[in-house]
Design an enzyme around this catalytic site. Structure first.
Site, PDB file in Angstrom:
ATOM      1  N   GLY A  15       0.862  -1.237   0.000  1.00 51.24           N
ATOM      2  CA  GLY A  15       0.022   0.146   0.010  1.00 51.24           C
ATOM      3  C   GLY A  15       1.010   1.240  -0.103  1.00 51.24           C
ATOM      4  N   ARG A  29      19.138  11.098  -4.055  1.00 53.07           N
ATOM      5  CA  ARG A  29      20.035  12.305  -3.910  1.00 53.07           C
ATOM      6  C   ARG A  29      21.206  11.688  -2.954  1.00 53.07           C
ATOM      7  NH1 ARG A  29      16.393  17.602  -3.871  1.00 53.07           N
ATOM      8  NH2 ARG A  29      16.076  17.541  -6.103  1.00 53.07           N
ATOM      9  N   ARG A  76       0.915  -5.089  -5.776  1.00 50.25           N
ATOM     10  CA  ARG A  76       0.929  -6.381  -4.892  1.00 50.25           C
ATOM     11  C   ARG A  76       1.289  -7.373  -6.412  1.00 50.25           C
ATOM     12  NH1 ARG A  76      -0.685  -4.643   0.379  1.00 50.25           N
ATOM     13  NH2 ARG A  76      -2.206  -3.006  -0.026  1.00 50.25           N
ATOM     14  N   ASP A 107       5.326  -5.020   6.099  1.00 43.94           N
ATOM     15  CA  ASP A 107       5.823  -6.298   6.470  1.00 43.94           C
ATOM     16  C   ASP A 107       5.743  -7.227   5.354  1.00 43.94           C
ATOM     17  OD1 ASP A 107       2.998  -6.523   6.780  1.00 43.94           O
ATOM     18  OD2 ASP A 107       3.321  -7.947   8.332  1.00 43.94           O
ATOM     19  N   THR A 130       4.173   2.603   5.696  1.00 45.95           N
ATOM     20  CA  THR A 130       2.742   2.326   5.816  1.00 45.95           C
ATOM     21  C   THR A 130       2.130   3.147   6.859  1.00 45.95           C
ATOM     22  OG1 THR A 130       1.382   0.494   6.669  1.00 45.95           O
ATOM     23  CG2 THR A 130       3.575   0.384   7.495  1.00 45.95           C
ATOM     24  N   ASP A 132      -0.287   2.559   9.121  1.00 50.14           N
ATOM     25  CA  ASP A 132      -0.754   1.836  10.114  1.00 50.14           C
ATOM     26  C   ASP A 132       0.125   1.954  11.346  1.00 50.14           C
ATOM     27  OD1 ASP A 132      -3.228   1.122   8.657  1.00 50.14           O
ATOM     28  OD2 ASP A 132      -2.402  -0.968   8.261  1.00 50.14           O
ATOM     29  N   ASP A 134       2.679  -0.218  12.042  1.00 52.18           N
ATOM     30  CA  ASP A 134       2.510  -1.570  12.819  1.00 52.18           C
ATOM     31  C   ASP A 134       3.845  -2.530  12.361  1.00 52.18           C
ATOM     32  OD1 ASP A 134       1.960  -1.766  10.091  1.00 52.18           O
ATOM     33  OD2 ASP A 134       0.292  -3.278   9.982  1.00 52.18           O
ATOM     34  N   ARG A 159     -17.086  16.802  13.696  1.00 56.84           N
ATOM     35  CA  ARG A 159     -17.552  17.487  15.106  1.00 56.84           C
ATOM     36  C   ARG A 159     -18.429  18.688  14.846  1.00 56.84           C
ATOM     37  NH1 ARG A 159     -17.102  15.702  20.327  1.00 56.84           N
ATOM     38  NH2 ARG A 159     -14.711  15.081  19.906  1.00 56.84           N
ATOM     39  N   MET A 174      -8.398   3.488  10.066  1.00 56.96           N
ATOM     40  CA  MET A 174      -7.881   2.462   9.380  1.00 56.96           C
ATOM     41  C   MET A 174      -7.169   1.700  10.329  1.00 56.96           C
ATOM     42  SD  MET A 174      -6.563   2.915   5.407  1.00 56.96           S
ATOM     43  CE  MET A 174      -7.393   2.936   3.914  1.00 56.96           C
ATOM     44  N   ARG A 176      -6.208  -2.451  10.865  1.00 53.22           N
ATOM     45  CA  ARG A 176      -6.922  -3.780  10.946  1.00 53.22           C
ATOM     46  C   ARG A 176      -6.436  -4.733  12.305  1.00 53.22           C
ATOM     47  NH1 ARG A 176      -5.072  -5.642   5.966  1.00 53.22           N
ATOM     48  NH2 ARG A 176      -5.432  -3.811   5.008  1.00 53.22           N
ATOM     49  N   GLY A 190     -10.307  14.564  20.445  1.00 49.37           N
ATOM     50  CA  GLY A 190     -11.263  14.784  21.640  1.00 49.37           C
ATOM     51  C   GLY A 190     -12.382  13.894  21.666  1.00 49.37           C
ATOM     52  N   SER A 220     -22.589  16.638  21.884  1.00 47.76           N
ATOM     53  CA  SER A 220     -22.512  15.683  20.630  1.00 47.76           C
ATOM     54  C   SER A 220     -21.241  14.779  21.139  1.00 47.76           C
ATOM     55  CB  SER A 220     -21.259  16.393  19.475  1.00 47.76           C
ATOM     56  OG  SER A 220     -20.348  17.143  19.885  1.00 47.76           O
ATOM     57  N   ARG A 261      -4.847   7.769   3.348  1.00 46.64           N
ATOM     58  CA  ARG A 261      -3.678   7.142   2.835  1.00 46.64           C
ATOM     59  C   ARG A 261      -3.126   8.225   2.039  1.00 46.64           C
ATOM     60  NH1 ARG A 261      -3.354   1.488   0.027  1.00 46.64           N
ATOM     61  NH2 ARG A 261      -3.687   0.231   1.759  1.00 46.64           N
TER      62      ARG A 261
HETATM   63  P1  ATP Z   1       0.841  -3.045   3.676  1.00 43.72           P
HETATM   64  O1  ATP Z   1       1.410  -2.793   4.775  1.00 43.72           O
HETATM   65  O2  ATP Z   1       0.384  -1.506   2.827  1.00 43.72           O
HETATM   66  O3  ATP Z   1      -0.296  -3.999   3.276  1.00 43.72           O
HETATM   67  P2  ATP Z   1       2.908  -4.662   2.535  1.00 43.72           P
HETATM   68  O4  ATP Z   1       4.259  -4.355   2.099  1.00 43.72           O
HETATM   69  O5  ATP Z   1       2.543  -5.517   3.696  1.00 43.72           O
HETATM   70  O6  ATP Z   1       2.109  -3.254   2.490  1.00 43.72           O
HETATM   71  P3  ATP Z   1       1.604  -6.836   1.026  1.00 43.72           P
HETATM   72  O7  ATP Z   1       0.572  -6.982  -0.225  1.00 43.72           O
HETATM   73  O8  ATP Z   1       1.473  -7.569   2.397  1.00 43.72           O
HETATM   74  O9  ATP Z   1       1.928  -5.187   1.412  1.00 43.72           O
HETATM   75  O10 ATP Z   1       3.218  -7.337   0.363  1.00 43.72           O
HETATM   76  C1  ATP Z   1       3.668  -6.753  -0.840  1.00 43.72           C
HETATM   77  C2  ATP Z   1       4.121  -7.603  -1.882  1.00 43.72           C
HETATM   78  O11 ATP Z   1       5.252  -8.307  -1.311  1.00 43.72           O
HETATM   79  C3  ATP Z   1       3.327  -8.775  -2.276  1.00 43.72           C
HETATM   80  O12 ATP Z   1       2.284  -8.537  -3.280  1.00 43.72           O
HETATM   81  C4  ATP Z   1       4.254  -9.733  -2.783  1.00 43.72           C
HETATM   82  O13 ATP Z   1       4.871  -9.342  -3.990  1.00 43.72           O
HETATM   83  C5  ATP Z   1       5.297  -9.553  -1.774  1.00 43.72           C
HETATM   84  N1  ATP Z   1       5.176 -10.648  -0.555  1.00 43.72           N
HETATM   85  C6  ATP Z   1       4.641 -10.637   0.567  1.00 43.72           C
HETATM   86  N2  ATP Z   1       4.680 -11.723   1.119  1.00 43.72           N
HETATM   87  C7  ATP Z   1       5.658 -12.559   0.648  1.00 43.72           C
HETATM   88  C8  ATP Z   1       6.212 -13.482   0.955  1.00 43.72           C
HETATM   89  N3  ATP Z   1       6.151 -14.240   2.072  1.00 43.72           N
HETATM   90  N4  ATP Z   1       7.302 -13.907   0.083  1.00 43.72           N
HETATM   91  C9  ATP Z   1       7.521 -13.237  -0.896  1.00 43.72           C
HETATM   92  N5  ATP Z   1       7.046 -12.285  -1.507  1.00 43.72           N
HETATM   93  C10 ATP Z   1       6.124 -11.707  -0.568  1.00 43.72           C
END
Ligand code: ATP
Length: 328
Positions: A15, A29, A76, A107, A130, A132, A134, A159, A174, A176, A190, A220, A261
């Site tokens: 994302g 750069r 993706r 991740d 990202t 999130d 996370d 508000r 957002m 999850r 607030g 409210s 986003r």
């Molecule tokens: P977001 O946090 O926005 O979801 P993200 O990097 O976690 O971002 P994903 O869709 O989970 O987004 O992963 C991005 C791409 O990374 C996937 O489309 C895939 O190409 C690659 N990828 C994810 N997991 C694996 C894996 N276990 N092995 C190899 N490639 C992977």
């Protein structure tokens, strides 16, 4: 510094998030500053598989520090999950004489990056991008601060309507699996109540809190809910439930969605992206690999990619107490 690396590839994956462009600019750069070549890779791992590359110099990244999204596009890519796909990608890297990679993403992208590194030994440094927040090993991911500011700005506007019509708004944001956005933006705006995946407040306690809020004379109410909230109801089911049980409330739902986003990155995200980009390139030049750059105690540090992938982030539960006190 060891200057064995001559050409670095940079891609954005998963994302998009505000600050990705600023990070691309920083990578490009920093490469130019140290006399390295830089190759942009379009559409994340998909572009890597297709050899969809572009030469980037310092002037290629003019006027992008202030832009949301990513000039390199993101995607993706299922094929990259397979070994054959990654072999194809590696061949394109070799053909283009790319010695090392900077991967900006979440991740999932880190899993792809570390797998490619293990299979081919290509040096890789990852930048957490990202909204999130996370990712383990960094207090802030790129885009998180901007998303917080966006959410606060929108709730401030909601508000205005909520208080003009004595309404209760359920605002879904957002997050999850983690409640960083809900908790921090909720306090910043607030909110009377905040529902996050890390804590199941329970519907009855929510009703009780809203009852108290009404009795205390509030005109409210805003309830901020993470999309992954564990209350066991969708935000629309929750609206019906509250209306059935608290007839004094006129309830509206607002799902903020993808607006969180987008937009120009905050100053914080621009500075963070610049620091991450410099550290990523200079770490590769020093021979480091399979790390993520992270922010800890206001310092940019290297975190083993495996740890960043496996570890989980925790919200500061003390913030829930602060929120409770603030909604008195
Ligand atoms: P977001 O946090 O926005 O979801 P993200 O990097 O976690 O971002 P994903 O869709 O989970 O987004 O992963 C991005 C791409 O990374 C996937 O489309 C895939 O190409 C690659 N990828 C994810 N997991 C694996 C894996 N276990 N092995 C190899 N490639 C992977």
């Amino acid at each position: 510094m060891d200057k064995k690396i001559k050409k670095i590839g940079v891609l954005t994956s998963g994302g998009d998030s505000p600050g990705m462009n600023a990070a691309i600019r920083a990578v490009v750069r920093t490469c130019a500053y140290h006399g390295l070549q830089c190759q942009g890779i379009y559409r994340g791992f998909q572009g890597l598989l297709e050899g969809d590359f572009i030469e980037l110099g310092p002037r290629s990244v003019n006027n992008i520090i202030n832009k949301g999204g990513t000039m390199l596009k993101s995607a993706r890519c299922k094929e990259f999950m397979e070994k054959e796909g990654r072999e194809k990608a590696y061949q394109h890297l070799k053909d283009a004489n790319i010695d090392a990679l900077v991967v900006i993403g979440g991740d999932g992208s880190f899993k792809g990056a570390t797998t490619l590194h293990k299979e081919t030994n290509i040096p890789i440094i990852a930048i957490p991008g990202t909204i999130d927040n996370d990712i383990f090993g960094t207090t802030h991911t790129l885009g998180y601060d901007t998303a917080l500011n966006t959410v606060v700005e929108v709730i401030d506007k909601i508000r205005d309507t909520a208080s003009s019509h004595n309404r209760l708004f359920l605002v879904e944001v957002m997050g999850r699996d983690c409640g960083h956005i809900a908790l921090n933006a909720g306090i910043g705006a607030g909110a009377e109540e905040i529902l996050i995946p890390e804590e199941n407040l329970g519907v009855e306690r929510l009703l009780e809190s809203l009852r108290r809020s009404k009795e205390s004379g509030k005109s409210s109410s805003i309830v901020v809910i993470s999309e992954g909230g564990k209350i066991g109801k969708t935000v629309f089911e929750l609206k019906e439930y509250v209306e059935e049980n608290l007839s004094e409330y006129d309830v509206r739902v607002s799902v903020l969605g993808h607006m969180q986003r987008g937009g120009a990155p905050s100053c914080f995200d621009r500075v963070l992206a610049s620091r991450f980009g410099v550290k990523a390139v200079e770490s590769l030049m020093e021979g480091k690999s399979n790390f993520m750059v992270g922010l800890r105690n206001d310092q940019i540090e290297l975190v083993p990619l495996e740890k960043a992938i496996k570890g989980s982030t925790k919200v500061d539960m003390e913030l829930l107490r602060v929120s409770d006190i603030m909604s008195t």
